[in-house]
Design a protein around this motif. Structure first.
Motif, PDB file in Angstrom:
ATOM      1  N   GLU A 166      17.959-120.844  96.339  1.00  0.00           N
ATOM      2  CA  GLU A 166      18.696-119.590  96.514  1.00  0.00           C
ATOM      3  C   GLU A 166      20.193-119.873  96.473  1.00  0.00           C
ATOM      4  O   GLU A 166      20.740-120.514  97.367  1.00  0.00           O
ATOM      5  N   HIS A 168      23.999-117.802  95.138  1.00  0.00           N
ATOM      6  CA  HIS A 168      24.532-116.489  94.786  1.00  0.00           C
ATOM      7  C   HIS A 168      25.875-116.599  94.076  1.00  0.00           C
ATOM      8  O   HIS A 168      26.683-117.486  94.367  1.00  0.00           O
ATOM      9  N   SER A 221      18.655-116.602  92.567  1.00  0.00           N
ATOM     10  CA  SER A 221      19.244-115.913  93.714  1.00  0.00           C
ATOM     11  C   SER A 221      18.184-115.242  94.587  1.00  0.00           C
ATOM     12  O   SER A 221      18.461-114.898  95.739  1.00  0.00           O
ATOM     13  N   THR A 222      16.982-115.035  94.061  1.00  0.00           N
ATOM     14  CA  THR A 222      15.930-114.336  94.805  1.00  0.00           C
ATOM     15  C   THR A 222      14.631-115.136  94.736  1.00  0.00           C
ATOM     16  O   THR A 222      13.737-114.830  93.939  1.00  0.00           O
ATOM     17  N   VAL A 277      11.072-113.370  94.380  1.00  0.00           N
ATOM     18  CA  VAL A 277      10.769-112.774  93.074  1.00  0.00           C
ATOM     19  C   VAL A 277      10.319-113.859  92.093  1.00  0.00           C
ATOM     20  O   VAL A 277       9.315-113.695  91.373  1.00  0.00           O
ATOM     21  N   SER A 300       9.926-121.801  98.090  1.00  0.00           N
ATOM     22  CA  SER A 300      11.385-121.682  98.133  1.00  0.00           C
ATOM     23  C   SER A 300      12.000-122.988  98.583  1.00  0.00           C
ATOM     24  O   SER A 300      11.518-123.641  99.502  1.00  0.00           O
ATOM     25  N   VAL A 306      14.818-120.449 101.075  1.00  0.00           N
ATOM     26  CA  VAL A 306      15.384-119.174 101.509  1.00  0.00           C
ATOM     27  C   VAL A 306      16.489-119.491 102.515  1.00  0.00           C
ATOM     28  O   VAL A 306      16.255-120.186 103.510  1.00  0.00           O
ATOM     29  N   HIS A 333      19.204-113.207 105.610  1.00  0.00           N
ATOM     30  CA  HIS A 333      18.043-112.320 105.599  1.00  0.00           C
ATOM     31  C   HIS A 333      17.517-112.050 107.004  1.00  0.00           C
ATOM     32  O   HIS A 333      17.564-112.926 107.876  1.00  0.00           O
ATOM     33  N   GLN A 351       7.789-110.783 103.070  1.00  0.00           N
ATOM     34  CA  GLN A 351       7.781-111.221 101.673  1.00  0.00           C
ATOM     35  C   GLN A 351       6.813-112.386 101.463  1.00  0.00           C
ATOM     36  O   GLN A 351       6.016-112.385 100.511  1.00  0.00           O
ATOM     37  N   LEU A 380      26.137-109.940 101.495  1.00  0.00           N
ATOM     38  CA  LEU A 380      24.715-110.055 101.805  1.00  0.00           C
ATOM     39  C   LEU A 380      24.393-109.489 103.181  1.00  0.00           C
ATOM     40  O   LEU A 380      23.259-109.086 103.447  1.00  0.00           O
TER      41      LEU A 380
END
Length: 355
Positions: A53, A55, A63-64, A67, A83, A86, A91, A99, A129
């Motif tokens: 992750e 940005h 970045s996600t 997804v 991940s 994350v 978040h 998720q 964010l």
């Protein structure tokens, strides 16, 4: 894993993907190339495939992670997807838990949730964010990790309201399985927390090779067994560019090394250079030294030499898995929706490290 006498056992291989974006590429091209790479890693027998992750970086489309994980899970069969990681300060814990509980329902038994404490961006983007207020701020990182563990568990978590009422919260009701939670870091903070909570831990060796022996010792010595993890579990990350010749491997690694030098010297960031562009543009003395220092720490070279370096790393640090960050860049005439340099790196390493 059986080996010949006197031969160091080969570690399992995994992949960390930043979804690099090179000059001329769109995000759609970069994502298509990464999903092709995930399919390849699945076929080659790699252990896991993680997405980072980051940005607001022109050279990075990762970045996600949720997804990308969902997309990778849909095009693979057996490899674990997750991940790396994350960045929890960005978040709300409940959102992360929901998720990844959903991802576990999509691909049961194949989801890893790697959690990091860094924001993964600059201060301005970090504020964007958190535009609706603080979510999982850094000081509350330990509490939010335990919140996520509880929320994803079959029993869920309980909140005591001001009225005294107990309120049950679950990320996904009637969960049949839960993702494996890993803590990621490059300092002793996350290593100590992972040990305290009985969680697996990953040292981010691909961007910080400092203090790895001490940090892994802190994790292992302080580890408190948990129901899910009776023993400490850890592995390392490593940047790699592998080709049939040393010259080609170095040329493929050069754009990524130059981008990292620009980051560390405060230069403007761009999309990732092609091999030809990197070879044609000189750097100042400081940046050139940074590039050379990085290339010496990476696995850059022929299959046999790179495999030997990976075995040495695994043996020295007592790990049975190494997560490769394939940093081999593309040449100008190569397809925009493919990633031949990274594909070659995985193929050659898988063959060279085959038990």
């Amino acid at each position: 894993m059986s080996t010949s006498p006197g031969v160091t056992p080969s570690p399992r291989l995994s992949v960390l993907d930043l979804v690099p974006v090179r000059s001329g590429q769109t995000t759609a091209h970069a994502v298509a190339a990464s999903l092709d790479l995930a399919r390849l890693a699945d076929r080659l027998g790699f252990e896991r495939y993680w997405f980072a992750e980051h940005h607001n970086m022109p050279a990075v489309a990762a970045s996600t992670p949720p997804v990308m994980i969902a997309a990778a899970a849909s095009v693979t069969q057996r490899i674990r997807v997750g991940s790396g990681g994350v960045m929890l300060p960005n978040h709300a814990p409940l959102v992360v838990a929901e998720q990844f509980a959903a991802l576990e329902a999509i691909a049961p038994g194949r989801i890893d949730l790697g959690l990091g404490r860094a924001p993964g961006s600059d201060p301005v983007v970090t504020q964007l964010l958190r535009a609706t207020g603080p979510t999982a701020d850094v000081d509350r990182f330990p509490q939010h990790v335990t919140d996520i563990l509880a929320l994803m568990s079959p029993d869920g978590a309980q909140l005591r309201l001001t009225s005294g009422q107990v309120y049950d919260v679950r990320a996904t009701p009637a969960a049949e399985s839960t993702p494996t939670v890993w803590l990621l870091g490059s300092s002793d903070y996350s290593a100590r927390l992972a040990a305290e909570l009985g969680l697996p831990y990953v040292f981010a060796n691909h961007f910080s090779g400092q203090g790895v022996d001490e940090i892994l010792a802190l994790y292992r010595d302080g580890f408190r067994p948990s129901e899910a993890n009776p023993e400490p579990r850890t592995f390392l990350t490593l940047n790699a560019a592998v080709a049939e010749t040393d010259d080609e491997a170095r040329a493929r690694a050069l754009p990524q090394a130059r981008m990292m030098a620009r980051m560390r010297t405060g230069k403007p960031l761009t999309s990732l250079e092609t091999v030809e562009d990197a070879l044609a543009a000189p750097l100042d003395a400081l940046a050139e030294q940074m590039v050379e220092d990085q290339l010496r720490r990476w696995a850059v070279g022929t299959p046999d030499a790179s495999a030997a370096e990976i075995r040495r790393l695994a043996e020295r640090h007592g790990v049975e898995e190494v997560m490769i960050v394939p940093v081999a860049a593309s040449r100008t005439d190569e397809p925009l929706d493919k990633t031949p340099g990274r594909t070659q790196t995985l193929e050659l390493l898988a063959a060279a490290l085959r038990p």
